[in-house]
Design an enzyme around this catalytic site. Structure first.
Site, PDB file in Angstrom:
ATOM      1  N   ASP A 153       2.596  21.719   9.898  1.00 24.15           N
ATOM      2  CA  ASP A 153       2.119  20.192   8.851  1.00 24.15           C
ATOM      3  C   ASP A 153       2.680  18.847   9.714  1.00 24.15           C
ATOM      4  O   ASP A 153       2.009  17.857   9.222  1.00 24.15           O
ATOM      5  CB  ASP A 153       3.286  20.501   8.219  1.00 24.15           C
ATOM      6  CG  ASP A 153       3.001  21.327   7.106  1.00 24.15           C
ATOM      7  OD1 ASP A 153       1.884  21.675   7.106  1.00 24.15           O
ATOM      8  OD2 ASP A 153       3.477  22.518   6.488  1.00 24.15           O
ATOM      9  N   HIS A 166       8.061  23.691   1.621  1.00 26.40           N
ATOM     10  CA  HIS A 166       6.996  24.603   2.298  1.00 26.40           C
ATOM     11  C   HIS A 166       5.608  23.920   2.410  1.00 26.40           C
ATOM     12  O   HIS A 166       5.518  22.464   3.403  1.00 26.40           O
ATOM     13  CB  HIS A 166       7.274  25.051   0.587  1.00 26.40           C
ATOM     14  CG  HIS A 166       6.532  26.566   0.982  1.00 26.40           C
ATOM     15  ND1 HIS A 166       5.990  26.980   2.865  1.00 26.40           N
ATOM     16  CD2 HIS A 166       5.630  27.408   0.599  1.00 26.40           C
ATOM     17  CE1 HIS A 166       4.624  28.160   2.360  1.00 26.40           C
ATOM     18  NE2 HIS A 166       4.564  28.617   1.024  1.00 26.40           N
ATOM     19  N   HIS A 181      11.074  25.714  11.606  1.00 25.58           N
ATOM     20  CA  HIS A 181      10.731  26.634  10.680  1.00 25.58           C
ATOM     21  C   HIS A 181      12.020  27.805  10.551  1.00 25.58           C
ATOM     22  O   HIS A 181      12.447  28.351  11.382  1.00 25.58           O
ATOM     23  CB  HIS A 181       9.008  26.986  11.075  1.00 25.58           C
ATOM     24  CG  HIS A 181       8.545  28.036  10.283  1.00 25.58           C
ATOM     25  ND1 HIS A 181       8.611  29.547  10.189  1.00 25.58           N
ATOM     26  CD2 HIS A 181       7.321  26.987   9.959  1.00 25.58           C
ATOM     27  CE1 HIS A 181       7.317  29.346   9.532  1.00 25.58           C
ATOM     28  NE2 HIS A 181       6.950  28.593   9.372  1.00 25.58           N
TER      29      HIS A 181
HETATM   30  N1  ACO Z   1      15.029  18.529  11.084  1.00 27.63           N
HETATM   31  C1  ACO Z   1      16.468  18.294  11.917  1.00 27.63           C
HETATM   32  N2  ACO Z   1      17.306  18.980  10.758  1.00 27.63           N
HETATM   33  C2  ACO Z   1      16.659  20.482  10.997  1.00 27.63           C
HETATM   34  C3  ACO Z   1      15.244  20.181  10.838  1.00 27.63           C
HETATM   35  C4  ACO Z   1      14.911  19.239  10.267  1.00 27.63           C
HETATM   36  N3  ACO Z   1      13.635  19.240  10.380  1.00 27.63           N
HETATM   37  N4  ACO Z   1      15.548  22.404  10.254  1.00 27.63           N
HETATM   38  C5  ACO Z   1      16.379  22.563  10.293  1.00 27.63           C
HETATM   39  N5  ACO Z   1      17.850  22.016  10.499  1.00 27.63           N
HETATM   40  C6  ACO Z   1      18.699  22.380  11.619  1.00 27.63           C
HETATM   41  C7  ACO Z   1      19.299  22.449  10.256  1.00 27.63           C
HETATM   42  O1  ACO Z   1      20.778  21.373  10.030  1.00 27.63           O
HETATM   43  C8  ACO Z   1      20.157  23.313  10.917  1.00 27.63           C
HETATM   44  O2  ACO Z   1      21.771  22.848  10.792  1.00 27.63           O
HETATM   45  P1  ACO Z   1      23.061  22.867  11.430  1.00 27.63           P
HETATM   46  O3  ACO Z   1      23.197  24.239  11.570  1.00 27.63           O
HETATM   47  O4  ACO Z   1      23.835  22.011  12.005  1.00 27.63           O
HETATM   48  O5  ACO Z   1      22.918  22.681   9.816  1.00 27.63           O
HETATM   49  C9  ACO Z   1      19.665  24.058  10.847  1.00 27.63           C
HETATM   50  O6  ACO Z   1      18.295  23.429  12.474  1.00 27.63           O
HETATM   51  C10 ACO Z   1      18.812  24.918  10.524  1.00 27.63           C
HETATM   52  O7  ACO Z   1      18.771  24.876   9.290  1.00 27.63           O
HETATM   53  P2  ACO Z   1      18.536  25.810   8.219  1.00 27.63           P
HETATM   54  O8  ACO Z   1      17.911  25.158   7.211  1.00 27.63           O
HETATM   55  O9  ACO Z   1      19.595  26.524   9.031  1.00 27.63           O
HETATM   56  O10 ACO Z   1      17.070  26.351   8.557  1.00 27.63           O
HETATM   57  P3  ACO Z   1      15.732  27.146   7.583  1.00 27.63           P
HETATM   58  O11 ACO Z   1      14.737  28.345   8.233  1.00 27.63           O
HETATM   59  O12 ACO Z   1      16.487  27.410   6.449  1.00 27.63           O
HETATM   60  O13 ACO Z   1      15.320  25.393   7.244  1.00 27.63           O
HETATM   61  C11 ACO Z   1      13.134  24.821   7.063  1.00 27.63           C
HETATM   62  C12 ACO Z   1      13.060  25.634   7.478  1.00 27.63           C
HETATM   63  C13 ACO Z   1      12.934  24.994   5.630  1.00 27.63           C
HETATM   64  C14 ACO Z   1      11.246  24.680   7.315  1.00 27.63           C
HETATM   65  C15 ACO Z   1      13.593  23.464   8.191  1.00 27.63           C
HETATM   66  O14 ACO Z   1      13.284  23.692   9.005  1.00 27.63           O
HETATM   67  C16 ACO Z   1      13.427  22.260   7.127  1.00 27.63           C
HETATM   68  O15 ACO Z   1      13.506  21.728   6.109  1.00 27.63           O
HETATM   69  N6  ACO Z   1      12.011  21.290   7.812  1.00 27.63           N
HETATM   70  C17 ACO Z   1      11.483  20.830   7.827  1.00 27.63           C
HETATM   71  C18 ACO Z   1      10.825  21.010   6.432  1.00 27.63           C
HETATM   72  C19 ACO Z   1       8.957  20.963   6.689  1.00 27.63           C
HETATM   73  O16 ACO Z   1       7.964  20.719   8.054  1.00 27.63           O
HETATM   74  N7  ACO Z   1       8.978  22.462   6.534  1.00 27.63           N
HETATM   75  C20 ACO Z   1       7.446  22.795   6.475  1.00 27.63           C
HETATM   76  C21 ACO Z   1       7.933  24.387   7.474  1.00 27.63           C
HETATM   77  S1  ACO Z   1       5.882  25.151   7.492  1.00 27.63           S
HETATM   78  C22 ACO Z   1       5.526  25.619   6.334  1.00 27.63           C
HETATM   79  O17 ACO Z   1       6.230  26.029   5.553  1.00 27.63           O
HETATM   80  C23 ACO Z   1       4.005  25.626   5.812  1.00 27.63           C
END
Ligand code: ACO
Length: 448
Positions: A376, A280, A320
């Site tokens: 971010d 987050h 996201h």
């Molecule tokens: N890098 C690589 N792969 C990713 C990323 C990433 N940053 N984010 C998602 N994926 C992939 C997952 O591995 C998944 O792949 P799969 O379908 O082959 O298993 C797919 O994309 C879907 O990902 P989920 O984890 O199901 O998506 P979710 O909506 O639950 O997660 C999140 C959202 C937590 C923001 C995620 O994208 C992430 O971890 N990003 C990196 C951390 C980040 O930047 N967080 C800040 C968010 S903005 C904020 O809160 C202010």
């Protein structure tokens, strides 16, 4: 048999309904559709026997569940739209002040000049914190994480204002909201000075909000601190961009904790701790650590391959839950970064960030999963250029988010449909079994 559910949203009439047939017994139910949703409670009438608890919806991580009705922030994740109370974020970032936005989030309309002047005056008046809070913060170790310090000190403020628990008294809500908006930048600055081992700086109430914060951060022996104008503008714009983001993890925490009718200092402290997590608000810290660990543009392609293999870390600052296109805040932040670099000189790792973005935006792995830069991705580079330590980045996110949390908290309190937040579970553990003592241990003796 058709059973019409009796529960429907108040003040809303609907003729649309979802027809559901229970394959277990052939019964059909008509569930009213309001605003594109059915009520989860309407499922409860779907039973196979009198003793049956009734059907529930299973939705780990709230992937498809609306927990409230809210008029504060609108996001269209596919179109990359973010609006506070109907106003596009781009317009607010360009033309509004942060405290104007804080008023807007809470009240739903922009303030009149006199409302705004009074609001700024009240918030400025309350910037000081009790001296004991200073001593409290001094108790932290030199290497304490600033988010731990900030969350704890906001929770501690609740003990200084016990009257804040009268949350249904509008006057108490007003003063608590003013105090939180006023004191959180002071607490945040105290945390910064503690980490740096510098003497605490009191607020300078001649200064506007962002400048006052920067003064408490950076002032040394000069009698008056004059913040660099580009830095002050950057902080103001970043505060506006971070002020609210509807039902995310930390806002949900504030609403859930606030639904127990605890005071707003405690509810906001819960929000700070939720924001701390790396998935987050903590992501801005992780982005910079990731960029630093990549070290050079020539290592970017290999790093991306590792991300895609799923063996390494995620590409922090990408992806996201809601945005499935470019986060509109990221676009503004990227532009802002160039303005700050105009003062500080180009960031040494900007090239790495740009290359990460370039490859990710053209790579099928990221395109198929709709992973775009989020807010971010570039903020860390701005914060580092302004000489904030990496561990402090999430604090810079938390300060403005207090405005959104408070607006959401008050909306939740005044929403007649809301009750204490209490999800259901699907129990997957043992059925009843008998305890047989096998260990030797001391238990308090029974009897007198
Ligand atoms: N890098 C690589 N792969 C990713 C990323 C990433 N940053 N984010 C998602 N994926 C992939 C997952 O591995 C998944 O792949 P799969 O379908 O082959 O298993 C797919 O994309 C879907 O990902 P989920 O984890 O199901 O998506 P979710 O909506 O639950 O997660 C999140 C959202 C937590 C923001 C995620 O994208 C992430 O971890 N990003 C990196 C951390 C980040 O930047 N967080 C800040 C968010 S903005 C904020 O809160 C202010």
């Amino acid at each position: 048999m058709t059973t019409t559910a009796t529960t429907s949203a108040p003040h809303t009439t609907t003729t649309e309904a979802l027809e559901v047939t229970d394959g277990r017994n052939g019964k059909t139910y008509s569930l009213p559709i309001v605003d594109g949703t059915i009520r989860a409670l309407d499922l409860k009438q779907i039973k196979v026997s009198e003793n049956d608890f009734g059907m529930m919806a299973y939705d780990p991580a709230f992937m498809n569940t609306a927990s409230c009705r809210s008029a504060i922030t609108y996001i269209d994740g596919d179109a990359g739209i973010l609006r506070y109370r109907g106003y596009p974020i781009e317009q607010l970032a360009e033309k509004a002040s942060f405290l104007e936005v804080a008023w807007l989030l809470r009240h739903g309309e922009l303030p009149t000049q006199s409302e705004y002047d009074q609001w700024v005056k009240d918030i400025t008046y309350h910037t000081y914190v009790h001296e004991n809070i200073k001593h409290f913060l001094e108790g932290f170790r030199y290497d304490a994480h600033p988010m731990s310090m900030l969350g704890s000190s906001i929770a501690a403020l609740s003990s200084f204002y016990p009257e804040a628990k009268h949350i249904f008294d509008p006057a108490q809500r007003e003063i608590s909201i003013v105090r939180l908006l006023a004191k959180v930048p002071t607490l945040a600055a105290l945390c910064y000075r503690h980490v740096k081992g510098l003497p605490f700086v009191y607020p300078d109430n001649d200064l506007p909000y962002a400048e006052n914060f920067l003064s408490m951060i950076a002032r040394m022996s000069e009698p008056k601190y004059a913040a660099n104008r580009v830095f002050a503008k950057a902080i103001e714009v970043l505060f506006i961009l971070h002020a609210d983001h509807e039902q995310n993890c930390s806002t949900n925490a504030v609403r859930a904790v606030g639904s127990s009718h605890v005071d707003p200092f405690s509810a906001v402290a819960a929000g700070v701790m939720a924001l701390y997590g790396p998935l987050h608000g903590g992501a801005n810290e992780q982005v910079l650590r990731m960029i630093e660990s990549i070290g050079s543009v020539k290592n970017v392609a290999a790093f991306i391959d590792e991300v895609k293999s799923g063996k390494g870390q995620r590409l922090m600052g990408f992806g996201h839950r809601v945005y499935k296109s470019y986060d509109p805040r990221a676009r503004i932040v990227k532009q802002l970064a160039y303005e700050v670099f105009g003062v500080t000189g180009m960031d040494r790792d900007l090239e790495i960030a740009l290359e990460l973005e370039r490859i990710a935006l053209s790579d099928p792995y990221f395109i198929e999963r709709k992973l775009y830069p989020n807010v971010d991705f570039y903020t860390g580079l701005i914060y580092r250029a302004m000489k904030f330590p990496t561990s402090y980045f999430t604090v810079l996110f938390a300060i403005p988010r207090v405005a959104g949390w408070l607006a959401q908290w008050e909306e939740m309190l005044l929403d007649k449909e809301q009750k204490i937040a209490r999800p259901r579970q699907i129990y997957t553990g043992y059925d009843e079994r008998q305890f047989a003592a096998t260990l030797e241990h001391r238990r308090p003796a029974k009897g007198p």
